[in-house]
Design a protein around this motif. Structure first.
Motif, PDB file in Angstrom:
ATOM      1  N   CYS A 227      -1.564  -0.399  -4.122  1.00  0.00           N
ATOM      2  CA  CYS A 227      -0.195  -0.757  -3.713  1.00  0.00           C
ATOM      3  C   CYS A 227       0.764   0.411  -3.956  1.00  0.00           C
ATOM      4  O   CYS A 227       1.612   0.718  -3.111  1.00  0.00           O
ATOM      5  CB  CYS A 227       0.269  -1.990  -4.461  1.00  0.00           C
ATOM      6  SG  CYS A 227      -0.566  -3.491  -3.959  1.00  0.00           S
ATOM      7  N   ALA A 228       0.646   1.038  -5.108  1.00  0.00           N
ATOM      8  CA  ALA A 228       1.517   2.176  -5.429  1.00  0.00           C
ATOM      9  C   ALA A 228       1.294   3.323  -4.460  1.00  0.00           C
ATOM     10  O   ALA A 228       2.241   3.980  -4.027  1.00  0.00           O
ATOM     11  CB  ALA A 228       1.278   2.637  -6.862  1.00  0.00           C
ATOM     12  N   PHE A 229       0.048   3.554  -4.077  1.00  0.00           N
ATOM     13  CA  PHE A 229      -0.259   4.636  -3.140  1.00  0.00           C
ATOM     14  C   PHE A 229       0.396   4.372  -1.788  1.00  0.00           C
ATOM     15  O   PHE A 229       0.959   5.278  -1.178  1.00  0.00           O
ATOM     16  CB  PHE A 229      -1.776   4.769  -2.970  1.00  0.00           C
ATOM     17  CG  PHE A 229      -2.177   5.850  -2.017  1.00  0.00           C
ATOM     18  CD1 PHE A 229      -2.051   7.177  -2.362  1.00  0.00           C
ATOM     19  CD2 PHE A 229      -2.663   5.539  -0.757  1.00  0.00           C
ATOM     20  CE1 PHE A 229      -2.408   8.175  -1.492  1.00  0.00           C
ATOM     21  CE2 PHE A 229      -3.023   6.526   0.133  1.00  0.00           C
ATOM     22  CZ  PHE A 229      -2.899   7.852  -0.234  1.00  0.00           C
ATOM     23  N   HIS A 230       0.356   3.127  -1.328  1.00  0.00           N
ATOM     24  CA  HIS A 230       0.978   2.794  -0.044  1.00  0.00           C
ATOM     25  C   HIS A 230       2.498   2.889  -0.112  1.00  0.00           C
ATOM     26  O   HIS A 230       3.139   3.254   0.871  1.00  0.00           O
ATOM     27  CB  HIS A 230       0.565   1.387   0.405  1.00  0.00           C
ATOM     28  CG  HIS A 230      -0.833   1.335   0.930  1.00  0.00           C
ATOM     29  ND1 HIS A 230      -1.239   1.990   2.064  1.00  0.00           N
ATOM     30  CD2 HIS A 230      -1.933   0.704   0.458  1.00  0.00           C
ATOM     31  CE1 HIS A 230      -2.519   1.760   2.287  1.00  0.00           C
ATOM     32  NE2 HIS A 230      -2.972   0.984   1.308  1.00  0.00           N
ATOM     33  N   LEU A 231       3.086   2.560  -1.261  1.00  0.00           N
ATOM     34  CA  LEU A 231       4.527   2.661  -1.410  1.00  0.00           C
ATOM     35  C   LEU A 231       4.981   4.106  -1.555  1.00  0.00           C
ATOM     36  O   LEU A 231       6.049   4.480  -1.077  1.00  0.00           O
ATOM     37  CB  LEU A 231       4.994   1.857  -2.628  1.00  0.00           C
ATOM     38  CG  LEU A 231       4.883   0.336  -2.505  1.00  0.00           C
ATOM     39  CD1 LEU A 231       5.254  -0.311  -3.822  1.00  0.00           C
ATOM     40  CD2 LEU A 231       5.781  -0.178  -1.399  1.00  0.00           C
ATOM     41  N   TRP A 232       4.199   4.929  -2.216  1.00  0.00           N
ATOM     42  CA  TRP A 232       4.575   6.320  -2.481  1.00  0.00           C
ATOM     43  C   TRP A 232       4.291   7.240  -1.317  1.00  0.00           C
ATOM     44  O   TRP A 232       4.767   8.368  -1.297  1.00  0.00           O
ATOM     45  CB  TRP A 232       3.861   6.840  -3.719  1.00  0.00           C
ATOM     46  CG  TRP A 232       4.456   6.320  -4.974  1.00  0.00           C
ATOM     47  CD1 TRP A 232       4.079   5.213  -5.661  1.00  0.00           C
ATOM     48  CD2 TRP A 232       5.568   6.859  -5.687  1.00  0.00           C
ATOM     49  NE1 TRP A 232       4.873   5.036  -6.750  1.00  0.00           N
ATOM     50  CE2 TRP A 232       5.791   6.030  -6.803  1.00  0.00           C
ATOM     51  CE3 TRP A 232       6.383   7.956  -5.499  1.00  0.00           C
ATOM     52  CZ2 TRP A 232       6.804   6.274  -7.710  1.00  0.00           C
ATOM     53  CZ3 TRP A 232       7.377   8.199  -6.415  1.00  0.00           C
ATOM     54  CH2 TRP A 232       7.589   7.373  -7.499  1.00  0.00           C
ATOM     55  N   LYS A 233       3.504   6.809  -0.340  1.00  0.00           N
ATOM     56  CA  LYS A 233       3.136   7.676   0.779  1.00  0.00           C
ATOM     57  C   LYS A 233       4.365   8.203   1.520  1.00  0.00           C
ATOM     58  O   LYS A 233       4.499   9.417   1.710  1.00  0.00           O
ATOM     59  CB  LYS A 233       2.201   6.922   1.724  1.00  0.00           C
ATOM     60  CG  LYS A 233       1.365   7.805   2.583  1.00  0.00           C
ATOM     61  CD  LYS A 233       0.387   6.955   3.373  1.00  0.00           C
ATOM     62  CE  LYS A 233      -0.832   7.742   3.729  1.00  0.00           C
ATOM     63  NZ  LYS A 233      -1.793   6.968   4.475  1.00  0.00           N
TER      64      LYS A 233
END
Length: 126
Positions: free
Chosen positions: A54-60
């Protein structure tokens, strides 16, 4: 005395051979505890992996914005040395940029800056 020695030896032997009550039950509890631990570890790893995803998708999108901003910042502005093309005849402005002093600096300040740069770039400094 012989009887006392034999009885104390028998006591020591009895301490080591004593079988705890419910030995089979203890092993089953140990197995259940190990199974619970393994399940808890598995759930913890799954939770961390899901949160990371989830964090990876938000930080992209944020990462792309940071990359674009970093490209916009020129490396020359981060350097303390003047990296520019030289004119045919050096102007006071260009000399001031190379030495790191203002174009209206006095002779003493220019000499100090020149000496510092010459010492830094001298081939026999080491």
């Amino acid at each position: 005395m012989e009887g006392a020695a034999a009885s104390s030896e028998g006591l020591r032997y009895a301490e080591y051979t004593r079988v705890p009550t419910g030995a089979g039950k203890g092993q089953a509890e140990l197995d259940r505890g190990l199974a619970r631990t393994m399940i808890a570890v598995g759930l913890g790893v799954a939770t961390v992996a899901f949160a990371g995803r989830c964090a990876f998708h938000l930080w992209k999108p944020l990462g792309q914005a940071i990359t674009e901003t970093a490209k916009r910042i020129s490396t020359a502005s981060l350097s303390s040395y003047y990296k520019g093309g030289f004119e045919q005849k050096m102007s006071k402005r260009e000399a001031g940029l190379i030495l790191g002093v203002s174009p209206s600096a006095g002779k003493a300040q220019i000499r100090t800056a020149h000496r510092r740069i010459m010492i830094l770039n001298h081939p026999d400094k080491g």
